[in-house]
Design a protein around this motif. Structure first.
Motif, PDB file in Angstrom:
ATOM      1  N   PRO A 746       0.822  -1.289   0.104  1.00  0.00           N
ATOM      2  CA  PRO A 746      -0.141  -0.079   0.047  1.00  0.00           C
ATOM      3  C   PRO A 746       0.861   1.346   0.148  1.00  0.00           C
ATOM      4  CG  PRO A 746      -0.032  -1.092   2.302  1.00  0.00           C
ATOM      5  CD  PRO A 746       0.571  -2.162   1.112  1.00  0.00           C
ATOM      6  N   ARG A 747       0.272   2.327  -0.267  1.00  0.00           N
ATOM      7  CA  ARG A 747       0.963   3.666  -0.602  1.00  0.00           C
ATOM      8  C   ARG A 747       1.413   3.956   0.990  1.00  0.00           C
ATOM      9  NH1 ARG A 747      -1.747   8.538  -0.710  1.00  0.00           N
ATOM     10  NH2 ARG A 747      -0.068  10.324  -1.622  1.00  0.00           N
ATOM     11  N   SER A 748       2.495   4.788   0.953  1.00  0.00           N
ATOM     12  CA  SER A 748       2.992   5.074   2.309  1.00  0.00           C
ATOM     13  C   SER A 748       3.504   3.937   3.189  1.00  0.00           C
ATOM     14  CB  SER A 748       1.889   5.916   3.222  1.00  0.00           C
ATOM     15  OG  SER A 748       1.779   7.027   2.466  1.00  0.00           O
ATOM     16  N   ILE A 749       3.955   2.822   2.694  1.00  0.00           N
ATOM     17  CA  ILE A 749       4.452   1.687   3.256  1.00  0.00           C
ATOM     18  C   ILE A 749       5.594   2.083   4.196  1.00  0.00           C
ATOM     19  CG2 ILE A 749       5.728   0.828   1.574  1.00  0.00           C
ATOM     20  CD1 ILE A 749       3.403  -1.019   3.974  1.00  0.00           C
ATOM     21  N   MET A 750       6.455   2.838   3.709  1.00  0.00           N
ATOM     22  CA  MET A 750       7.535   3.088   4.474  1.00  0.00           C
ATOM     23  C   MET A 750       7.354   3.871   5.700  1.00  0.00           C
ATOM     24  SD  MET A 750      10.434   1.581   3.506  1.00  0.00           S
ATOM     25  CE  MET A 750       9.296   0.149   2.968  1.00  0.00           C
ATOM     26  N   ASP A 751       6.428   4.743   5.588  1.00  0.00           N
ATOM     27  CA  ASP A 751       5.938   5.480   6.687  1.00  0.00           C
ATOM     28  C   ASP A 751       5.449   4.658   7.908  1.00  0.00           C
ATOM     29  OD1 ASP A 751       6.707   8.205   6.029  1.00  0.00           O
ATOM     30  OD2 ASP A 751       4.947   8.514   4.763  1.00  0.00           O
ATOM     31  N   TYR A 752       4.502   3.677   7.520  1.00  0.00           N
ATOM     32  CA  TYR A 752       3.986   2.715   8.356  1.00  0.00           C
ATOM     33  C   TYR A 752       5.138   1.960   8.830  1.00  0.00           C
ATOM     34  CZ  TYR A 752       1.002  -1.108   9.825  1.00  0.00           C
ATOM     35  OH  TYR A 752       0.284  -2.027  10.485  1.00  0.00           O
ATOM     36  N   LEU A 753       6.206   1.261   8.204  1.00  0.00           N
ATOM     37  CA  LEU A 753       7.054   0.600   8.717  1.00  0.00           C
ATOM     38  C   LEU A 753       7.930   1.351   9.716  1.00  0.00           C
ATOM     39  CD1 LEU A 753       8.896  -1.923   8.661  1.00  0.00           C
ATOM     40  CD2 LEU A 753      10.051  -1.295   6.583  1.00  0.00           C
ATOM     41  N   PHE A 754       8.371   2.779   9.407  1.00  0.00           N
ATOM     42  CA  PHE A 754       9.079   3.364  10.136  1.00  0.00           C
ATOM     43  C   PHE A 754       8.502   3.700  11.693  1.00  0.00           C
ATOM     44  CE2 PHE A 754      11.688   5.409   6.586  1.00  0.00           C
ATOM     45  CZ  PHE A 754      12.943   4.834   7.192  1.00  0.00           C
ATOM     46  N   THR A 755       7.081   3.921  11.411  1.00  0.00           N
ATOM     47  CA  THR A 755       6.475   4.406  12.640  1.00  0.00           C
ATOM     48  C   THR A 755       6.145   3.240  13.653  1.00  0.00           C
ATOM     49  OG1 THR A 755       5.147   5.928  11.286  1.00  0.00           O
ATOM     50  CG2 THR A 755       4.273   5.151  13.577  1.00  0.00           C
ATOM     51  N   ASN A 756       5.991   1.869  13.013  1.00  0.00           N
ATOM     52  CA  ASN A 756       5.764   0.494  13.860  1.00  0.00           C
ATOM     53  C   ASN A 756       7.023   0.544  14.558  1.00  0.00           C
ATOM     54  OD1 ASN A 756       3.215  -0.800  13.701  1.00  0.00           O
ATOM     55  ND2 ASN A 756       3.246  -0.008  11.945  1.00  0.00           N
ATOM     56  N   LEU A 757       8.185   0.722  13.867  1.00  0.00           N
ATOM     57  CA  LEU A 757       9.737   0.404  14.368  1.00  0.00           C
ATOM     58  C   LEU A 757       9.871   1.356  15.547  1.00  0.00           C
ATOM     59  CD1 LEU A 757      11.898  -0.529  11.244  1.00  0.00           C
ATOM     60  CD2 LEU A 757      11.478  -1.939  13.248  1.00  0.00           C
ATOM     61  N   MET A 758       9.532   2.454  15.431  1.00  0.00           N
ATOM     62  CA  MET A 758       9.834   3.374  16.587  1.00  0.00           C
ATOM     63  C   MET A 758       9.181   3.333  17.754  1.00  0.00           C
ATOM     64  SD  MET A 758      10.375   6.960  14.350  1.00  0.00           S
ATOM     65  CE  MET A 758      11.460   7.033  13.128  1.00  0.00           C
ATOM     66  N   LEU A 759       7.712   2.760  17.336  1.00  0.00           N
ATOM     67  CA  LEU A 759       6.824   2.418  18.526  1.00  0.00           C
ATOM     68  C   LEU A 759       7.632   1.107  19.287  1.00  0.00           C
ATOM     69  CD1 LEU A 759       3.265   3.168  16.856  1.00  0.00           C
ATOM     70  CD2 LEU A 759       4.636   4.529  18.959  1.00  0.00           C
ATOM     71  N   TRP A 760       7.814   0.314  18.506  1.00  0.00           N
ATOM     72  CA  TRP A 760       8.466  -1.187  19.038  1.00  0.00           C
ATOM     73  C   TRP A 760       9.766  -0.722  19.489  1.00  0.00           C
ATOM     74  CZ3 TRP A 760      12.935  -3.637  17.767  1.00  0.00           C
ATOM     75  CH2 TRP A 760      12.926  -5.055  18.263  1.00  0.00           C
ATOM     76  N   GLY A 761      10.874  -0.139  19.124  1.00  0.00           N
ATOM     77  CA  GLY A 761      11.807   0.304  19.912  1.00  0.00           C
ATOM     78  C   GLY A 761      11.569   1.171  21.006  1.00  0.00           C
TER      79      GLY A 761
END
Length: 853
Positions: A746-761
C-alpha cells in the motif's frame, strides 16, 4: 581549506634542501680554512654579558612585534579573539617555525589548529595566514628597498656580472611595495576569483603592515649586530642589508631555520669581518633568537598541562593547556629533535680543559669516555624518537623521557657541561607533564619516516660530522688514534662517537628495511567476521554492522577488541566511519590505520565520521569536509499524539484498517522468510531500475541478513515490505539498513514501517532511532563559508535532477529528529575531486555503477 602539496614536489623538495645545505656547508668550510675551532671559542668568550643581555632584550621585543602580525590580521578579518589567545598562537607558531622551518610543521598549520579550536572557519584562518605572510614580506620589501637603494652592497654570486649591486633589487622592492599601497588606496572593491573573495585592507592597516614588518626585521638584525665585535668597520644599516639578503636566500632555500645557508651568505657578503668572529657571534645569535624562544614555548605548554586546573593561573597558560592538545606533540617533537642535535654537536667538539681537569679527581677516565660515547648514541636516538612523539606514540614518550634524563646526567659526567645538562633537563621538564598526549600503543619500527624527516636527520648528522672535521682539522689522523684514551683526547672521542652514531643509524635503518611487508587488503574470512560480530555486539553505534557485509577489509588492534573497516579504490584507502570498539582504543587504532596506509603509499580517508574523533583526524593532518547531517529520533517521548504527528497517525491507522500488520522476526527465525524476502528484493530492484550498492550501504546477501532480526509488513498475510534491524549495545540505538517493498504494498508503506519500528523500539527500551544521513544537509552558502560548503549548499538546493536532497531531508524532518553532522576526513586541496570519485566508485561497485543505476 588548507591545501596539500602535490606528491612529486613534496618528495623532491627535501632532496633539493639537502643539496642546498651541502653547498652551504662547503662554502662555510672554504671560508674557515684559515681558522681553527679555538679561534671561534675565543670569540664566543669575548662577547660580554652586557651585549648578551642586550641581545636577549631585543629578542623579546622582536617576538612581541611579531605577535603584531596576528593582532593586525585578526583586525583585518573582523573576528575578535582575546589578546592572550592571539599572542599565544603567534608566539608558538613563530618560536616553532623560526627554529625548525618547514621540516615538521609550518606556522600556518599551527595557526590553523589553534584558531579553528577558537571558532574561526577554515577560510578565515586562510585569510589570516595569508595576511601575516604578506605583512612578513612587506616588511622585507619596505626596509630592504630603503637599505638596498641607500646603502647598496654587492651580491656575492653575481660579482662577476655587470649588474651585481643590490640597488636594482631595491628599486624592484620599492615598486612592489608602492604598487600594493596604490592598489589599497584606489581600489574600493574586493578581488574575486571564482567563488573566492579577497577584500583589501584599509590604507591605515596597510601602513601598519609596513611599520610592523619593518620593525620586526630591524630588531632581528639588531640582535645579531649587537653580538658582533666592536670596530668592525660596518655601519648598522650596511650590516642590515647583508642580514636581509642572507635571510631572504635562507627563506628561499627552505633549509630548516636557514641553517648553514644563512651563515654562508653572511660570510660571503661581509669579507671584511674575520670569519671566526662572525661565526662565533652567529652561534650565540642562534641560541638566543631561535633556541631560547623554542624552549620557552615548550615550557609554557608543559607548565600549562600541570597548572590548567588551578584557578589562579594566568589566562595565557590556561589557553596553552586547553588548546595544546594539537600543538604539544609537534612542539615536543621539535624540542626533542633539537636535543638530539645538541648532543651530537657536543659529542664532536672538545670539552673545556679546565672542566676536565676539575672532574678528573672525581671520575675515572673510562666513565668519562663511556659518557661521551653514550651521549652521541642518545643524540641519534632522540632524532628518531622525535618522529614518534610527533605521531603520539606512548613508547616514544617513555623512551624520550628516559633518554633526556640520562643525557642530562651524562652531560655532567663527560666533562661538567652544566649548560647542556640544564638545557636537556628543561626539555625533560617540558615533556613529563604531557603524558596524556601520547596515547598510541604502536611499534616504533612500524612508523614511516617521510623524505623530509629523513633529510632532517641527515642534515643534523652531516652538520655534526662537518663540525668535528673542522674542529680537529689540525690533527694528524692515523689508525692508532681510534684507540687513544686520554683525558684531553677530543679527536679520538669525536671519531668513536661519529662512527658509533652512524653504525646505530644504519642498524636501525636496516632493521626497518627488513620488517615484514604489509599484506594487501583482502575480504575478511569467517573467523574475522565472527570476531567482528563479537565486537559489534558491544558497540552502541549501529553502523558497525556494515562490517558483516564482508565487502570491506577489517583491521583489528592488538587486543582484538576494536577494528576499522575499509575499502581501497585507486590510491584512496577509505575507512567506513570511526573505529569500532572501546573509546579508549579508538585513537591508537586510527593512527595504526594511517600507518598501514602510508606503508602502502596510499591516501588516508575516513568517510561518514562523527564529531568525537575529529581532533585525532586533524592531528593526522587531514582536512574535514562536511558531508551532511544524520537524523536521530529520541524514542523516550516518541508517540503519535499531538498535531505534529497528525500525518503519521493517519497513515498508521489507515493501513491498520486496510489489513496491514507489523511483526519483528528474531535473527534465529530469519531463515524461515528468506525466500520471500529475496523475491521482494529482486522485484524492488527491477521496478526501481537500480543495482545493488555496497560499502556504506547494505545489499541483499543471505549470509549477511541471517545476522539480524527482520521487521516485516504483511498485507492480508502476505509479506509486502521488510527491513533488517541494526540493534546497538545497551539499547542505545536502533536502526534499519536494507529496506525493500513489493509493488503490491500500500501507499506510504515506508512511513508505516518506520512508525511501527519506532513504537516497537520504544517498547523494547531503545533510546533513539537512527534514520540515517541526509547528504549535503546543513551546509551554508555564505561569503565566509568554505568553498566546499558553498558548492554543497548549491547542489543541495538545485540538484533535484540528480538526487532528491531536499526531499530526503524533509521526509526525515517530519519525525522531528536531532541532527548531527557527518564528515569526510581526507587530504584536501586538489586531491578532493579524485577522492570523492573513488568513494562514489567504491559505494557503486565501480566506475560503471556511478553512471548506471
Amino acid at each position: 581549506m588548507l591545501k596539500q602539496r602535490s606528491s612529486i614536489p613534496h618528495k623532491v623538495l627535501p632532496f633539493i634542501i639537502l643539496i642546498l645545505f651541502s653547498g652551504a656547508i662547503w662554502i662555510l668550510h672554504d671560508s674557515l680554512q684559515e681558522f681553527h675551532y679555538h679561534h671561534i671559542l675565543q670569540q664566543l668568550k669575548s662577547i660580554s654579558s652586557s651585549r648578551i643581555a642586550m641581545a636577549i632584550g631585543l629578542t623579546i621585543l622582536s617576538y612581541l612585534i611579531m605577535t603584531g602580525y596576528d593582532h593586525l590580521a585578526i583586525r583585518y578579518i573582523k573576528n575578535p579573539i582575546g589578546i592572550a589567545k592571539v599572542t599565544l598562537a603567534s608566539f608558538i607558531s613563530y618560536a616553532f617555525s623560526n627554529t625548525i622551518g618547514l621540516s615538521l610543521l609550518t606556522s600556518g598549520s599551527i595557526r590553523y589548529r589553534l584558531y579553528s579550536s577558537w571558532g574561526l572557519s577554515a577560510e578565515r584562518i586562510a585569510r589570516l595566514v595569508a595576511f601575516t605572510v604578506l605583512t612578513f614580506w612587506l616588511g622585507i620589501g619596505t626596509i630592504g628597498s630603503i637599505i638596498f637603494i641607500v646603502e647598496p652592497l654587492s651580491i656575492p654570486i653575481l660579482k662577476h656580472f655587470p649588474i651585481h649591486s643590490t640597488r636594482p633589487l631595491g628599486y624592484v622592492l620599492a615598486t612592489l611595495v608602492g604598487s600594493y599601497l596604490l592598489i589599497v588606496l584606489f581600489r574600493k572593491t574586493p578581488f574575486h576569483f571564482r567563488n573566492w573573495e579577497l577584500r583589501l585592507p584599509s590604507i591605515a592597516v596597510a601602513w601598519t603592515q609596513l611599520l610592523i614588518g619593518s620593525l620586526d626585521w630591524m630588531l632581528a638584525g639588531c640582535v645579531l649586530y649587537v653580538l658582533l665585535p666592536e670596530h668592525i668597520g660596518i655601519s648598522f644599516f650596511q650590516f642590515l642589508g647583508i642580514f636581509l639578503l642572507a635571510q631572504v636566500v635562507a627563506l628561499i632555500s627552505h633549509v630548516p631555520g636557514g641553517l648553514g645557508v644563512f651563515e654562508s651568505m653572511i660570510l660571503l657578503s661581509a669579507p671584511s669581518i674575520p670569519a671566526d668572529m662572525l661565526l662565533g657571534s652567529m652561534l650565540i645569535y642562534r641560541g638566543i633568537y631561535y633556541l631560547l624562544p623554542l624552549t620557552l614555548a615548550a615550557l609554557l605548554l608543559g607548565g600549562g598541562e600541570l597548572l590548567q586546573k588551578k584557578t589562579q593561573v594566568s589566562k595565557a597558560i590556561l589557553f596553552a593547556g586547553q588548546f595544546g592538545r594539537t600543538a604539544i606533540p609537534h612542539l615536543l617533537a621539535a624540542t626533542t629533535l633539537t636535543s638530539g642535535a645538541v648532543l651530537l654537536f657536543s659529542g664532536v667538539t672538545p670539552v673545556a680543559p679546565g672542566r676536565l681537569n676539575g672532574i678528573k679527581e672525581v671520575l675515572s677516565l673510562p666513565v668519562i669516555e663511556l659518557s661521551h660515547f653514550l651521549s652521541s648514541l642518545i643524540g641519534i636516538g632522540l632524532l628518531l624518537l622525535a618522529r614518534g612523539l610527533q605521531r603520539r606514540l606512548d613508547a616514544a614518550y617513555v623512551l624520550a623521557a628516559i633518554l633526556l634524563g640520562t643525557s642530562s646526567l651524562l652531560a655532567l659526567l663527560k666533562g661538567g657541561n652544566y649548560e647542556e645538562s640544564i638545557l636537556l633537563g628543561l626539555m625533560l621538564i617540558a615533556l613529563l607533564p604531557c603524558r596524556s598526549h601520547f596515547y598510541r600503543k604502536a611499534s616504533l619500527f612500524n612508523e614511516t619516516f617521510t623524505p623530509g624527516w629523513n633529510v632532517a636527520v641527515l642534515l643534523i648528522l652531516g652538520s655534526s660530522i662537518w663540525l668535528g672535521i673542522f674542529t680537529y682539522k689540525h690533527v694528524d689522523y692515523s689508525s692508532q688514534l681510534w684507540w687513544q684514551f686520554t683525558l684531553h683526547g677530543g679527536a679520538p672521542r669525536f671519531l668513536r662517537a661519529t662512527v658509533g652514531s652512524v653504525i646505530l643509524l644504519l642498524a636501525l635503518a636496516i632493521a626497518r628495511l627488513l620488517r615484514t611487508t604489509p599484506e594487501d587488503p583482502t575480504e575478511p574470512g569467517p573467523d574475522e567476521l565472527i570476531r567482528a560480530k563479537q565486537i559489534i555486539s558491544q558497540s552502541p553505534a549501529t553502523e558497525a554492522n556494515l562490517a558483516l557485509l564482508g565487502d570491506k577489509t577489517l583491521l583489528f588492534n592488538e587486543q582484538q577488541n576494536s577494528f576499522i573497516m575499509y575499502g581501497v579504490e585507486g590510491n584512496s584507502w577509505i575507512a567506513m566511519g570511526d573505529p569500532i570498539g572501546p573509546p579508549e582504543e579508538a585513537n591508537s587504532l586510527a593512527w595504526s590505520y594511517r600507518e598501514l596506509v602510508e606503508r602502502h603509499g596510499g591516501q588516508t580517508i575516513f568517510y561518514e565520521v562523527g564529531t568525537h574523533m575529529l581532533p585525532v583526524y586533524l592531528d593526522m593532518g587531514l582536512t574535514l569536509f562536511k558531508l551532511g547531517e544524520q537524523a536521530s529520533v529520541p524514542l523516550i517521548n516518541f508517540s503519535l499524539e499531538g498535531s505534529e504527528r497528525k500525518g503519521l497517525r493517519y497513515i498508521y491507522r489507515r493501513l491498520n484498517k486496510e489489513g496491514s500488520s507489523f511483526e519483528v522476526y528474531p535473527a534465529d527465525r530469519t531463515s524461515e522468510i528468506l525466500p520471500e524476502l529475496r523475491r521482494i528484493s529482486d522485484i524492488w530492484l527491477k521496478e526501481k531500475s537500480v543495482r545493488e550498492k555496497g560499502f556504506s550501504l547494505g545489499f541483499f546477501d543471505e549470509s549477511y541478513l541471517l545476522n539480524f532480526p527482520v521487521a516485516i509488513v504483511r498485507q492480508e498475510e502476505e509479506i509486502v515490505a521488510f527491513a533488517n534491524l541494526w540493534m546497538g549495545a545497551s539499547q542505545e540505538e536502533l536502526s534499519i539498513d536494507l529496506m525493500r517493498y513489493s509493488p503490491e504494498a500500500p501507499r506510504s508503506i515506508m512511513d508505516y514501517l518506520f512508525t511501527n519500528l519506532m513504537l516497537w523500539g520504544k517498547e523494547q527500551g531503545y533510546q533513539s532511532f537512527n534514520l540515517g544521513m541526509a547528504p549535503l544537509s546543513g551546509l551554508e552558502n555564505r561569503s565566509f563559508a568554505p568553498l566546499w560548503n558553498r558548492i554543497g549548499s548549491i547542489i543541495f538546493s538545485k540538484g533535484e535532477h540528480f538526487y532528491n536532497f531536499e526531499g530526503l531531508r524533509e521526509y526525515k524532518q517530519k519525525y522531528k529528529p536531532v541532527w548531527s553532522p557527518r564528515y569526510l576526513a581526507c587530504p584536501g586541496g586538489l586531491a578532493l575531486p579524485r577522492i570523492l570519485t573513488n568513494v562514489t566508485s567504491l559505494i557503486s561497485g565501480g566506475i560503471k555503477g556511478v553512471f548506471i543505476k
